[in-house]
Design an enzyme around this catalytic site. Sequence first.
Site, PDB file in Angstrom:
ATOM      1  N   HIS A 110       4.775  11.913   2.367  1.00  0.00           N
ATOM      2  CA  HIS A 110       6.005  11.176   2.664  1.00  0.00           C
ATOM      3  C   HIS A 110       7.199  12.007   2.206  1.00  0.00           C
ATOM      4  CE1 HIS A 110       8.870   7.668   1.729  1.00  0.00           C
ATOM      5  NE2 HIS A 110       8.965   7.977   3.016  1.00  0.00           N
TER       6      HIS A 110
ATOM      7  N   CYS B 207       5.679   6.322  -5.597  1.00  0.00           N
ATOM      8  CA  CYS B 207       7.086   6.367  -5.168  1.00  0.00           C
ATOM      9  C   CYS B 207       7.421   5.303  -4.137  1.00  0.00           C
ATOM     10  CB  CYS B 207       7.410   7.738  -4.619  1.00  0.00           C
ATOM     11  SG  CYS B 207       7.423   8.976  -5.908  1.00  0.00           S
ATOM     12  N   HIS B 208       6.704   5.343  -3.011  1.00  0.00           N
ATOM     13  CA  HIS B 208       7.005   4.343  -1.978  1.00  0.00           C
ATOM     14  C   HIS B 208       5.739   3.684  -1.485  1.00  0.00           C
ATOM     15  CE1 HIS B 208       9.697   7.846  -1.902  1.00  0.00           C
ATOM     16  NE2 HIS B 208      10.608   6.915  -2.113  1.00  0.00           N
ATOM     17  N   GLY B 209       4.671   3.793  -2.296  1.00  0.00           N
ATOM     18  CA  GLY B 209       3.460   3.037  -2.040  1.00  0.00           C
ATOM     19  C   GLY B 209       2.529   3.555  -0.978  1.00  0.00           C
TER      20      GLY B 209
END
Lengths: 690, 176
Positions: free
Chosen positions: B121, B140-142
């Site tokens: 990502h 961080c963003h899963g």
Amino acid sequence: MSGPSDFQPTNPALKWIERRLPIMGLMHSSFVAYPTPRNLNYWWTFGAILSLMLGVQILTGVILAMHYTPHADLAFKSVELIVRDVNYGWLLRNIHASGASMFFFAVYIHMFRGLYYGSYKEPREVLWILGVIIYLLMMATGFMGYVLPWGQMSFWGATVITNLFSAVPYFGESIVTLLWGGYSVGNPTLNRFFSLHYLLPFVIAGVVVLHIWALHVAGQNNPAGVEPKTEKDTVAFTPYATMKDMFGVSCFLLFFAWFIFYMPNYLGDAENYIPANPAVTPAHIVPEWYYLPFYAILRSIPNKLAGVVAMFGAILILAFLPWLDSAKTRSSKYRPLAKQFFWMFVVVCIGLGYLGAQPPEGIYVIVGRILTFLYFAYFLILLPLLSRIEKPRPVPNSIADDVLAKTGRKAAPMVSSVIALLVAGGLLLGGAESARAAEGGTKPPAEKWSFAGPFGKFDRGALQRGLKVYKEVCASCHGLSFVAFRNLAEAGGPGYSVAQAQAFASEYKVKDGPNDQGDMFERPGRPADYFPSPFPNEQAARAANGGAYPPDLSLITKARSYGRGFPMFLIDFFTQYQEQGPDYVAALLQGYEDKAPAGVTLPEGSSYNKYFPGHAIKMPKPLNDGQVTYDDGSPATVAQYAKDVTTFLMWAAEPHMEARKALGLQVFVFLILLTVLLYFTKKKVWANAH
Amino acid sequence: MTTASSADHPTRRDFLYVATGAVAAVGAAATVWPLVSQMNPDASTIAAGAPIEVDLTPIAEGQDIKVFWRGKPIYISHRTKKQIDEARKVPVASLPDPQSDEARVKPGHDQWLVVVGICTHLGCIPIAHEGAYDGFFCPCHGSVYDTSGRIRQGPAPTNLPVPPYTFVSDTKIQIG
Ligand code: FES
């Protein structure tokens, strides 16, 4: 910058901006429509050259700072790695280092031009004082930049110059401690110098804007020294001045490129290729050439405080010039006496510069005092006096008259300058003869090197043999810490293949670690490793060599030099002679004699060497005939070993030498073509003006 | 400065102007090259990016280690039988970035998974043995990766990349 602009953009977007920020109008009135006196000669081009150099220095400086490490332990190495590993790092560093010299060269011409044509006189006093401020800032910046590579000269130069402030009564010592940020020149000093060296150029740029602003308010001075009166006296800045300046700049770039590509170390001191050592002072501490006259003034005065005051006074006095010289006639062209004294003053300044590079003893001290007196006498006695007693010749009515008068007599100055050149050339040749006659003493003889001259290349065979000699003989005492095994396979090197370099590396044991257990261990060398030093540190090296420290050989050929005397440096400039270092190293290796000559007693543990200064060298004779076997049939003699290993060390000192010369040739071809084209373009453009 | 006549017929003077401008432009362009090129990795950085060898013996089943190559973290996991089965059971077509587990390991060394531990990502480092798929989880963003390092959930677009590596022996790999 002179009055509201008549610049009218037609494009609506530009119109929109111009109404809110009239920057294009400002540029147009300052650099396009701006009226320039039409009789400016090429001495006026140095203003443009200076703007260019400021830009070049800031640009290359910002880039070098991306690769430089301002730490006392790492600074020297980081500079070496810039030169060796960074893409075009050697080029950027050469531009920046020689660029500093070019900057000062140009500023001195710019200042002397101002002096000769009276550019400091009413109404240009503020313009002149701003110039003096720029010059002072340049000196501070140049000095701090010179300290950053953290070589021997850098370190000791910093020590000596900062100690100038200890002459201040009562507070001297505290001021020096304040400047150092420690008890001596050290890491804090290096850090602040780096910070300030980065900052000051932007301050300079700011003052330059003021300088140009003041210039555009007062208008440019000109060789006739009369103000423009009518339209006929001036031409538009663009294209006339622009084209002329571009041609001048192009000629200047040719001169600059000579240094960048062919004489990169000519203006620097060999001593600065030795890492800073707080325990040893170099035999002579000399500043860069552009500070030498002031250095000579400092040393001429036998009192510490007075010397420092005189040195700073010599610069500051320039700021008072507009009031010291009150003559009404500006240009020395029309002041017969002032003209002669001006040239004498130039000679005094050059003389002071020469003395600044000489040891402060004997006749040099006396001459130094006389010239120091003459320097100040010029400003304090002569100029005020001249402006009262001199009867100047009549000046032309207008610039247009001056231009017309000039076209009549053109041959005379040409003839005189040709004669002057011939005389100078004769002097040079005569000097060369006498210098050659002096050879044969303890001056190392000049060898024939394959890498000498603009087209010189390394002899691959010699490089490979030299590496062998290094490995089998020198490496037992000397390190080569800036050379990596991978360098052996690089273009311009000994011509090894990657596999060969890898095999060569794996023969070495390299210390690595700690591993997961926290232990140090030895492993075979890899291409990325550097040649290991035979000793873990300096103390161990000293202990193993009877107290003498075997220096690292990576830079030895650049760190060694010997005096070539006065006019030789001019000849060296034209012949691109840069082989003092290798000549010296090769001579030293062959200079051993079994028995010291009668009457010479050597200290315990020293050998006699005819080329070593003082003749008593701690290193025993390292090379003997037949010691290293060569497979290529080259003679196994000391002379051959010395030559081969020196060639190798020359490469070790500058692995990109061939790339430098090759790019230099291309740049020269390009610049010559550009200069010729600019010359004809300029001629065509100016044809419209007559 | 072109007069009306020279606008129609290029004159010698125009040619001179154009030639000068062109040569100057070439020079300016050539000057930019070193100024940009110096930003690329220098020779010592490139040399330091040489292949590294990793000994696999100390890594127990179900354990993983992190090593660094070219400044990037590389996960080496010694997968359990269960983890391998989980990775192979999934229908490949149902994955966001379809790739079979076999394609991501070396034949005969199914238990060893070697991946660059950088979330595809925005570059964070996923944590091993976390998340719903027993693989990697990026805090961080899963983003959630499975036991083969393939993206299963979250914003990451592709699987964790497999760096170039070879088995020097059964217990030793060379990365790079
Ligand atoms: S960086 Fe890993 S989920 Fe965004």
